[in-house]
Design a protein around this motif. Structure first.
Motif, mmCIF file in Angstrom:
data_model
loop_
_atom_site.group_PDB
_atom_site.id
_atom_site.type_symbol
_atom_site.label_atom_id
_atom_site.label_comp_id
_atom_site.label_asym_id
_atom_site.label_seq_id
_atom_site.Cartn_x
_atom_site.Cartn_y
_atom_site.Cartn_z
ATOM 1 N N TRP A 284 10.231 -174.237 14.353
ATOM 2 C CA TRP A 284 10.051 -172.992 13.570
ATOM 3 C C TRP A 284 9.237 -173.093 12.390
ATOM 4 N N ASP A 285 9.351 -174.290 11.782
ATOM 5 C CA ASP A 285 8.256 -174.767 10.507
ATOM 6 C C ASP A 285 7.193 -174.708 11.038
ATOM 7 N N GLY A 286 6.859 -175.298 12.326
ATOM 8 C CA GLY A 286 5.415 -175.383 12.786
ATOM 9 C C GLY A 286 4.909 -174.347 13.180
ATOM 10 N N VAL A 287 5.653 -173.342 13.778
ATOM 11 C CA VAL A 287 5.280 -171.936 14.071
ATOM 12 C C VAL A 287 4.906 -171.086 12.773
ATOM 13 N N ALA A 288 5.635 -171.419 11.842
ATOM 14 C CA ALA A 288 5.061 -170.459 10.609
ATOM 15 C C ALA A 288 3.774 -171.023 9.827
ATOM 16 N N VAL A 289 3.539 -172.202 10.034
ATOM 17 C CA VAL A 289 2.400 -172.840 9.566
ATOM 18 C C VAL A 289 1.272 -172.190 10.107
ATOM 19 N N ASN A 290 1.381 -172.208 11.497
ATOM 20 C CA ASN A 290 0.406 -171.951 12.465
ATOM 21 C C ASN A 290 0.205 -170.367 12.327
ATOM 22 N N GLU A 291 1.246 -169.548 11.960
ATOM 23 C CA GLU A 291 0.824 -168.138 11.740
ATOM 24 C C GLU A 291 0.151 -167.897 10.434
ATOM 25 N N ILE A 292 0.489 -168.814 9.587
ATOM 26 C CA ILE A 292 -0.122 -168.394 7.979
ATOM 27 C C ILE A 292 -1.589 -168.999 8.167
ATOM 28 N N ALA A 293 -1.870 -170.049 8.629
ATOM 29 C CA ALA A 293 -3.194 -170.362 8.962
ATOM 30 C C ALA A 293 -4.009 -169.537 9.894
ATOM 31 N N GLU A 294 -3.289 -168.778 11.006
ATOM 32 C CA GLU A 294 -4.273 -167.929 11.818
ATOM 33 C C GLU A 294 -4.586 -166.674 10.675
ATOM 34 N N ALA A 295 -3.495 -166.165 10.173
ATOM 35 C CA ALA A 295 -3.776 -165.176 9.039
ATOM 36 C C ALA A 295 -4.814 -165.523 8.045
ATOM 37 N N ALA A 296 -4.833 -166.872 7.555
ATOM 38 C CA ALA A 296 -6.007 -167.000 6.733
ATOM 39 C C ALA A 296 -7.424 -166.731 7.499
ATOM 40 N N MET A 297 -7.317 -167.143 8.628
ATOM 41 C CA MET A 297 -8.799 -167.289 9.277
ATOM 42 C C MET A 297 -9.234 -165.799 9.610
ATOM 43 N N LEU A 298 -8.244 -164.914 9.578
ATOM 44 C CA LEU A 298 -8.373 -163.652 9.918
ATOM 45 C C LEU A 298 -8.835 -162.897 8.740
ATOM 46 N N SER A 299 -8.203 -163.409 7.488
ATOM 47 C CA SER A 299 -8.682 -162.733 6.407
ATOM 48 C C SER A 299 -9.821 -163.084 5.667
ATOM 49 N N SER A 300 -10.114 -164.217 6.315
ATOM 50 C CA SER A 300 -11.882 -164.722 5.647
ATOM 51 C C SER A 300 -12.787 -164.026 6.609
ATOM 52 N N ARG A 301 -12.365 -163.689 8.007
ATOM 53 C CA ARG A 301 -13.425 -163.090 8.817
ATOM 54 C C ARG A 301 -13.562 -161.668 8.171
ATOM 55 N N PHE A 302 -12.476 -160.853 7.908
ATOM 56 C CA PHE A 302 -12.822 -159.524 7.515
ATOM 57 C C PHE A 302 -12.757 -159.189 6.070
ATOM 58 N N ASN A 303 -12.569 -160.482 5.302
ATOM 59 C CA ASN A 303 -12.436 -160.171 3.884
ATOM 60 C C ASN A 303 -11.511 -159.219 3.206
ATOM 61 N N THR A 304 -10.460 -159.564 3.594
ATOM 62 C CA THR A 304 -9.255 -158.836 3.050
ATOM 63 C C THR A 304 -8.082 -159.443 3.452
ATOM 64 N N PRO A 305 -7.007 -159.006 2.451
ATOM 65 C CA PRO A 305 -5.773 -159.673 2.656
ATOM 66 C C PRO A 305 -4.920 -159.380 3.689
ATOM 67 N N VAL A 306 -4.309 -160.236 4.319
ATOM 68 C CA VAL A 306 -3.432 -160.161 5.583
ATOM 69 C C VAL A 306 -2.191 -160.253 5.247
ATOM 70 N N TYR A 307 -1.340 -159.258 5.405
ATOM 71 C CA TYR A 307 0.164 -159.041 5.287
ATOM 72 C C TYR A 307 0.936 -159.639 6.343
ATOM 73 N N LEU A 308 1.968 -160.544 5.917
ATOM 74 C CA LEU A 308 2.749 -161.311 6.905
ATOM 75 C C LEU A 308 3.948 -160.675 7.253
ATOM 76 N N LYS A 309 4.533 -160.792 8.460
ATOM 77 C CA LYS A 309 5.719 -160.175 8.831
ATOM 78 C C LYS A 309 6.993 -160.712 8.031
ATOM 79 N N GLY A 310 7.739 -160.096 7.726
ATOM 80 C CA GLY A 310 9.180 -160.100 6.923
ATOM 81 C C GLY A 310 8.981 -160.659 5.500
#
Length: 310
Positions: A284-310
């Motif tokens: 589940w640590d691995g899952v959390a890192v993957n989720e944050i990495a995906e959020a980072a790439m999405l943030s860069s794509r749309f030039n906006t902060p991405v809010y994470l669950k929880g």
């Protein structure tokens, strides 16, 4: 003694084979390249395979290290989990957070011991700073600045820097803060290739911020962190493992014993297989890192902060 097989002995995998051999725990090697499989089979006097299924059927390992390209992690990981074989899956756990969640869920359902290869948690410098935070000797942690710079490694041809390299510092930031970030903002560039090779990632935690600098552009290999506390500053080098503390106009350098971090990780994997320890970096640590990495790439794509669950 537990016997562990290494699948994939090119790139980082050959270091796993070396470290396990030194620990007396290398049981077999496997690689789709017959020359590599033969080379490390002869070097360490263990069976060598080019076929994954033959390895499992004949070598019958007590555990497996998967150090193949990231695109293969999901398929190989799932096969090992379904067979009930303990595994250490190199980072990233999978190419997508969806695949990572599926692996974590299945490992949990099957009761399979699974570790993810975020090796910096075993680094004495990181452990020292983690203890400083716990003890509060320098007050409260306010900010982290992490740098990871080098030329693009040859084994990272088909992935970008965030999923291959920044993930190490994402996990280190999570580990030091002891919590998950609330939002992520990222800027990435593709300077020397089609995939991103430069990234600046801002992670906002409840009590502070972590800024991650990753690039495959600068020729000099650098891996270091600066931790800013309310009552001092700590800087440390991931490579040399040296820690420097600046506090009240004085600087000290604690004398910590240098450690082979890969051996420490693999010794821990063996202890988990034997039931003596619990995984320091679980699925589940691995899952959390993957989720944050995906959020980072999405943030860069749309030039906006991405809010994470929880």
């Amino acid at each position: 003694m537990v016997k562990i097989a290494v699948i994939g002995v090119g790139g980082w995998g050959k270091n796993h084979a070396r470290a396990l051999h030194e620990l007396g725990a290398l049981g077999a090697v496997c690689d789709i390249d017959p020359q590599r499989a033969d080379l490390y089979s002869k070097l360490y006097s263990v069976p060598g395979y080019t076929d994954f299924e033959a390895l499992l059927a004949e070598a019958r390992p007590d555990g497996v290290v998967v150090a193949t390209p990231p695109a293969t992690h999901y398929e190989l990981g799932l096969k090992l989990i379904e067979r009930g074989i303990p595994l250490l899956l190199e980072k990233p756990m999978a190419l997508t957070a969806k695949e990572a969640r599926q692996l974590a869920t299945r490992a949990e359902q099957r009761g399979v011991t699974m570790l993810v290869g975020y090796i910096e948690r075993y680094n004495p410098a990181v452990a020292y700073v983690k203890q400083l935070i716990k003890e509060g000797r320098l007050g409260k942690l306010q900010a982290l600045e992490l740098h990871r710079e080098n030329r693009r490694p040859p084994q990272a041809r088909n992935v970008g820097i965030i999923i291959d390299t920044s993930v190490h510092d994402i996990d280190t930031a999570r580990w030091l803060w002891g919590s998950e970030p609330r939002w992520v903002y990222c800027t990435q560039l593709s300077i020397m290739g089609e995939r991103e090779d430069f990234a600046v990632i801002n992670l906002r935690f409840q009590d502070g911020v972590a800024v991650l600098f990753s690039n495959w552009v600068t020729p000099t290999r650098k891996r270091y962190c600066v931790a800013i506390f309310t009552e001092g500053i700590v800087s440390f080098d991931f490579i040399t493992q040296e820690v420097r503390i600046e506090h009240q106009e004085a600087a000290t350098i604690p004398r910590n014993e240098f450690k082979d971090v890969l051996q420490a990780e693999l010794s821990h994997f063996i202890a988990c297989i034997e039931g003596r320890e619990r995984p320091l970096v679980g699925p589940w640590d691995g899952v959390a890192v993957n989720e944050i990495a995906e959020a980072a790439m999405l943030s860069s794509r749309f030039n906006t902060p991405v809010y994470l669950k929880g």
